[in-house]
Write a protein that holds these residues in place. Structure first.
Motif, mmCIF file in Angstrom:
data_model
loop_
_atom_site.group_PDB
_atom_site.id
_atom_site.type_symbol
_atom_site.label_atom_id
_atom_site.label_comp_id
_atom_site.label_asym_id
_atom_site.label_seq_id
_atom_site.Cartn_x
_atom_site.Cartn_y
_atom_site.Cartn_z
ATOM 1 N N SER A 81 0.827 -1.217 0.000
ATOM 2 C CA SER A 81 0.000 0.000 0.000
ATOM 3 C C SER A 81 0.863 1.270 0.000
ATOM 4 O O SER A 81 0.355 2.360 0.217
ATOM 5 N N ASP A 82 2.164 1.110 -0.220
ATOM 6 C CA ASP A 82 3.039 2.278 -0.362
ATOM 7 C C ASP A 82 3.133 2.672 -1.839
ATOM 8 O O ASP A 82 3.223 1.793 -2.701
ATOM 9 N N ARG A 86 13.609 -0.095 -9.364
ATOM 10 C CA ARG A 86 13.615 -1.566 -9.510
ATOM 11 C C ARG A 86 13.462 -2.226 -8.156
ATOM 12 O O ARG A 86 12.744 -3.218 -8.008
ATOM 13 N N GLU A 87 14.105 -1.659 -7.147
ATOM 14 C CA GLU A 87 14.001 -2.190 -5.784
ATOM 15 C C GLU A 87 12.540 -2.118 -5.313
ATOM 16 O O GLU A 87 11.994 -3.078 -4.758
ATOM 17 N N ALA A 88 11.912 -0.969 -5.555
ATOM 18 C CA ALA A 88 10.525 -0.782 -5.100
ATOM 19 C C ALA A 88 9.580 -1.727 -5.843
ATOM 20 O O ALA A 88 8.659 -2.300 -5.237
ATOM 21 N N ILE A 89 9.821 -1.912 -7.143
ATOM 22 C CA ILE A 89 8.965 -2.835 -7.919
ATOM 23 C C ILE A 89 9.142 -4.251 -7.367
ATOM 24 O O ILE A 89 8.173 -4.967 -7.113
ATOM 25 N N ASP A 90 10.399 -4.640 -7.136
ATOM 26 C CA ASP A 90 10.678 -5.980 -6.594
ATOM 27 C C ASP A 90 9.985 -6.201 -5.266
ATOM 28 O O ASP A 90 9.555 -7.301 -4.943
ATOM 29 N N LYS A 91 9.886 -5.131 -4.475
ATOM 30 C CA LYS A 91 9.294 -5.277 -3.150
ATOM 31 C C LYS A 91 7.781 -5.116 -3.162
ATOM 32 O O LYS A 91 7.147 -5.084 -2.110
ATOM 33 N N GLY A 92 7.210 -4.958 -4.345
ATOM 34 C CA GLY A 92 5.754 -4.985 -4.486
ATOM 35 C C GLY A 92 5.047 -3.670 -4.260
ATOM 36 O O GLY A 92 3.821 -3.641 -4.095
ATOM 37 N N ALA A 93 5.776 -2.544 -4.239
ATOM 38 C CA ALA A 93 5.111 -1.244 -4.060
ATOM 39 C C ALA A 93 4.438 -0.811 -5.357
ATOM 40 O O ALA A 93 4.753 -1.323 -6.435
ATOM 41 N N LEU A 94 3.521 0.149 -5.246
ATOM 42 C CA LEU A 94 3.037 0.844 -6.429
ATOM 43 C C LEU A 94 4.141 1.841 -6.762
ATOM 44 O O LEU A 94 4.627 2.533 -5.864
ATOM 45 N N VAL A 95 4.535 1.925 -8.022
ATOM 46 C CA VAL A 95 5.659 2.813 -8.348
ATOM 47 C C VAL A 95 5.277 3.768 -9.470
ATOM 48 O O VAL A 95 4.778 3.340 -10.512
ATOM 49 N N SER A 96 5.506 5.044 -9.225
ATOM 50 C CA SER A 96 5.209 6.041 -10.256
ATOM 51 C C SER A 96 6.473 6.834 -10.586
ATOM 52 O O SER A 96 7.282 7.109 -9.705
ATOM 53 N N GLY A 97 6.624 7.189 -11.844
ATOM 54 C CA GLY A 97 7.793 7.973 -12.266
ATOM 55 C C GLY A 97 7.360 9.381 -12.625
ATOM 56 O O GLY A 97 6.395 9.563 -13.374
ATOM 57 N N LEU A 98 8.063 10.349 -12.077
ATOM 58 C CA LEU A 98 7.766 11.739 -12.424
ATOM 59 C C LEU A 98 8.966 12.221 -13.246
ATOM 60 O O LEU A 98 10.006 12.562 -12.703
ATOM 61 N N VAL A 99 8.794 12.203 -14.552
ATOM 62 C CA VAL A 99 9.951 12.248 -15.448
ATOM 63 C C VAL A 99 9.733 13.287 -16.539
ATOM 64 O O VAL A 99 8.609 13.502 -16.990
ATOM 65 N N ASN A 100 10.829 13.909 -16.977
ATOM 66 C CA ASN A 100 10.697 14.874 -18.073
ATOM 67 C C ASN A 100 10.957 14.237 -19.440
ATOM 68 O O ASN A 100 10.276 14.541 -20.412
ATOM 69 N N THR A 101 11.963 13.359 -19.504
ATOM 70 C CA THR A 101 12.382 12.858 -20.815
ATOM 71 C C THR A 101 11.494 11.700 -21.276
ATOM 72 O O THR A 101 11.492 10.627 -20.664
ATOM 73 N N VAL A 102 10.778 11.968 -22.347
ATOM 74 C CA VAL A 102 9.843 10.977 -22.878
ATOM 75 C C VAL A 102 10.614 9.750 -23.366
ATOM 76 O O VAL A 102 11.663 9.876 -24.003
ATOM 77 N N GLY A 103 10.116 8.582 -23.032
ATOM 78 C CA GLY A 103 10.735 7.339 -23.504
ATOM 79 C C GLY A 103 11.916 6.914 -22.658
ATOM 80 O O GLY A 103 12.547 5.902 -22.948
ATOM 81 N N SER A 104 12.231 7.666 -21.615
ATOM 82 C CA SER A 104 13.397 7.324 -20.789
ATOM 83 C C SER A 104 13.116 6.052 -19.978
ATOM 84 O O SER A 104 11.974 5.619 -19.833
ATOM 85 N N THR A 105 14.182 5.489 -19.438
ATOM 86 C CA THR A 105 14.053 4.183 -18.794
ATOM 87 C C THR A 105 13.109 4.231 -17.592
ATOM 88 O O THR A 105 12.262 3.346 -17.428
ATOM 89 N N ILE A 106 13.246 5.250 -16.748
ATOM 90 C CA ILE A 106 12.383 5.299 -15.559
ATOM 91 C C ILE A 106 10.923 5.460 -15.981
ATOM 92 O O ILE A 106 10.033 4.803 -15.431
ATOM 93 N N ALA A 107 10.690 6.289 -16.988
ATOM 94 C CA ALA A 107 9.306 6.468 -17.464
ATOM 95 C C ALA A 107 8.737 5.129 -17.909
ATOM 96 O O ALA A 107 7.578 4.800 -17.633
ATOM 97 N N ARG A 108 9.553 4.357 -18.597
ATOM 98 C CA ARG A 108 9.024 3.105 -19.147
ATOM 99 C C ARG A 108 8.890 2.029 -18.081
ATOM 100 O O ARG A 108 7.942 1.271 -18.068
ATOM 101 N N GLU A 109 9.839 1.993 -17.158
ATOM 102 C CA GLU A 109 9.801 0.887 -16.191
ATOM 103 C C GLU A 109 8.756 1.089 -15.103
ATOM 104 O O GLU A 109 8.290 0.125 -14.511
ATOM 105 N N THR A 110 8.410 2.346 -14.805
ATOM 106 C CA THR A 110 7.433 2.547 -13.732
ATOM 107 C C THR A 110 6.001 2.279 -14.198
ATOM 108 O O THR A 110 5.158 1.897 -13.405
ATOM 109 N N GLY A 111 5.747 2.514 -15.474
ATOM 110 C CA GLY A 111 4.400 2.236 -15.965
ATOM 111 C C GLY A 111 3.368 3.259 -15.513
ATOM 112 O O GLY A 111 2.428 3.550 -16.225
#
Ligand code: M6R
Length: 611
Positions: free
Chosen positions: A344-345, A364-389
């Motif tokens: 629920s984090d 990646r650590e947060a995803i592995d641990k089962g958290a909801l993960v959001s990326g607040l990102v400027n660069t479109v298509g960047s890795t964090i933007a894509r991996e957070t979903g």
């Protein structure tokens, strides 16, 4: 941290490579180089220093390389080995006429180097990249893509790479693991880069490679495979900003341009996301169901540098308005200290570039641990933007100056919207929500009014440019502003600067105050102002000159400080933005007057893709 450009097509490659390198110079600027195909060999040219040094070197070639239509190029930020011509990329591999450029780190380079030396390879540089070039050469049996595929099987670490082989004219091979590669699709040509700003002049159609992708390109023919699983197809996306956005547009520096763009960049961040009627924020990228919103236990914000400072504003606002537990943490610390995370984090990763290694690892650590993960990102298509979903794009446009400015104010704007959204799902009334919408929508105008102070700020800067050290102090929402103000000053002017909570100064740092050490105090009207003004008097009693950021027309605060910059009257959660803008301008003018390399400060790189 370094930059890659590569070209194959029908026009001369050199101008495309050099124009790309100039665009990417903000990513690393200690040396650069090119490798282009010529009829009898792959010609490599490298130079220490800025791209202009490489251009001078190429001028002495008197057009010998002008006919080449395929090549690779690189601008470097040194990791393995100092910034010398020998260590600059491209690196040539053995006897087969292979040249390669690489971003990232080959972690097992020592073992590979030893093995290759045993096979007779002679190394000319200290870099891990030369190891990769020789390794590819050692696998080469007529197919560059096969040799690279085989070599990458032995490599531990991260890479974005581009390579050419003399025996395969017109062909580029590029690959990615952990370091971005974007393929620009032109007519009868392909331009590859580590960053879209190097290709936007030629095309807006782009394919972003995924980790473990390897692509073989000849002219406009493109074949992408995933290492270990054969051919794959990757979606083409349209770059939604123009080449002008990456130009200086008449400003002396990118930083100044980006500071002045902020009313517009914040408007772009807010566009379509403010529901004035319902008094709410529309953040569809967040993609939280009503149940997930209701169950939200805690918001954990991770980031580095300026993005972390913005996160601190988010922490305050989310607790303040929504009553949801919020914490901000340096991404590397979060990653390595084995944090306790519940399903629920919500972990919010903030990153302008979307490529910062520590922030990505925290995701990646947060995803592995089962958290909801959001990326607040400027660069479109960047890795964090894509991996957070659950990405929320800033839409601030490309930020070229190494010192982050417009990304911060857009990050704060999104975090305030997040606080509003969480608050409205819990305890904030529609009427209160409408009021907060009005406050957030007013931010661009607050910034415009602060920018109008530019001439005054430039004059104030003259009084502070000779200081040896400076302290920035603030409380509550203005504490992160003090941290960000100090970060900006130190990175571009090389003046030692520290941001402190105003109350903390007495617990040690006050020992350093004297006439040559000024204090920049955030004295905006609001809760805590009286206490900060008390701290101002303490600093002046130790001979420090105090520059106050004060609310327009606040004569009491003006009288309490030695110099002041006025910012508009607004609640403290939005005053963060104009106050930061005032400090951005202050740092800019101090650095300009000191003759510093504002857009490319020493030792820094725009995107920190190594730990
Ligand atoms: O791209 P990111 O936002 O993840 O970058 C984080 C930091 O490297 C960055 O903010 C850095 O601190 C800037 N140079 C600050 O101006």
């Amino acid at each position: 941290m370094c930059g890659i450009v590569a070209y194959t097509g029908s026009r001369p490659a050199l101008p495309v490579l050099l124009s790309g390198l100039k665009r990417l110079e903000y990513r690393g600027y200690d040396s650069s180089g090119i490798a282009v195909e010529t009829p009898d060999k792959i010609a490599v040219r490298k130079a220490k220093g800025k791209v202009s040094e490489l251009v001078n070197l190429l001028d002495s070639d008197e057009g010998a390389l002008d006919q080449s239509t395929c090549g690779i190029a690189h601008t470097r930020w040194a990791t393995h080995g100092p910034p010398t011509t020998e260590n600059a990329h491209p690196h040539a591999g053995g006897k087969n006429g292979i040249a390669l450029v690489h971003n990232g780190i080959i972690e097992n380079h020592r073992a590979l180097r030893q093995k290759l030396e045993g096979e007779g390879y002679i190394f000319l540089s200290e870099t891990d990249t030369e190891v990769l070039a020789h390794l590819v050469d050692s696998k080469y049996e007529g197919s560059l893509v096969d040799a690279i595929t085989s070599a990458l099987g032995e490599v531990e670490g991260t890479y974005g790479l581009a390579a050419v082989a003399h025996a395969e004219p017109g062909k580029l091979v590029v690959a990615r693991r952990g370091s971005p590669i974007v393929i620009g699709l032109g007519e009868n040509e392909t331009i590859v880069a580590s960053d879209a700003s190097a290709i936007i002049k030629y095309t807006r159609q782009a394919i972003y490679l995924d980790d473990n992708d390897i692509a073989c390109i000849c002219g406009s023919d493109l074949d992408i495979r995933s290492l270990g699983s054969g051919a794959v197809s990757r979606a083409t996306s349209e770059i939604d900003w123009s080449a002008d956005a990456a130009e200086k547009g008449g400003y002396e520096h990118y930083m100044l341009k980006e500071i002045f763009e902020q009313p517009e960049s914040i408007r772009n961040t807010l566009r379509g996301r403010m529901d004035a009627d319902r008094g709410n924020a529309i953040l569809s990228g967040l993609n939280l169901s009503p149940r997930e919103l209701a169950d939200l236990y805690r918001v954990l914000i991770v980031g580095c540098g300026t993005s972390m400072n913005a996160g601190l504003v988010g922490e305050y606002a989310i607790e303040d308005f929504a009553g949801v537990l919020a914490e901000v943490e340096q991404a590397a610390e979060f990653r390595y200290r084995n944090p306790i995370i519940k399903s629920s984090d919500l972990v919010v990763a903030i990153s302008q570039s979307g490529e910062t290694a520590d922030t990505l690892a925290a995701v990646r650590e947060a995803i592995d641990k089962g958290a909801l993960v959001s990326g607040l990102v400027n660069t479109v298509g960047s890795t964090i933007a894509r991996e957070t979903g659950r990405g929320i794009y800033l839409h601030a446009g490309p930020e070229i100056s190494v010192a982050s400015t417009k990304a911060f104010t857009s990050q704060v704007s999104v975090l305030l919207m997040m606080a509003l959204k969480f608050a409205r799902s819990r305890r904030m009334s529609r009427e209160e929500g409408r009021q907060m919408v009005r406050e957030i929508k007013a931010i661009p105008e607050l910034v415009e009014r602060t920018l109008a102070q530019n001439d005054h700020i430039a004059k104030v800067a003259e009084r502070y440019l000779d200081c040896t050290s400076a302290f920035f102090i603030g409380r509550g929402y203005l504490y992160p502003v003090a941290l960000e103000g100090a970060l900006k000053l130190k990175e571009i002017s090389y003046i030692h600067a520290e941001g402190y909570h105003a109350a903390e100064l007495k617990h040690g740092p006050i020992a350093l105050l004297e006439a040559s050490v000024p204090v920049i105090a955030l004295c905006n009207k609001g809760p805590g102002q009286d206490k900060t003004l008390g701290n101002v008097a303490e600093c002046q009693a130790r001979d420090s000159r105090v520059l106050g950021i004060v609310t327009e027309g606040d004569t009491e605060a003006m009288a309490a400080v030695d110099d002041y910059i006025e910012v508009p009257d607004c609640p403290l959660h939005t005053a963060v933005v104009p106050s930061t803008v005032a400090l951005q301008l202050l740092s800019y003018h101090i650095a300009r007057l000191r003759g510093c390399a504002i857009d490319q400060p020493r030792n820094l790189a725009k995107s920190v893709t190594v730990e």
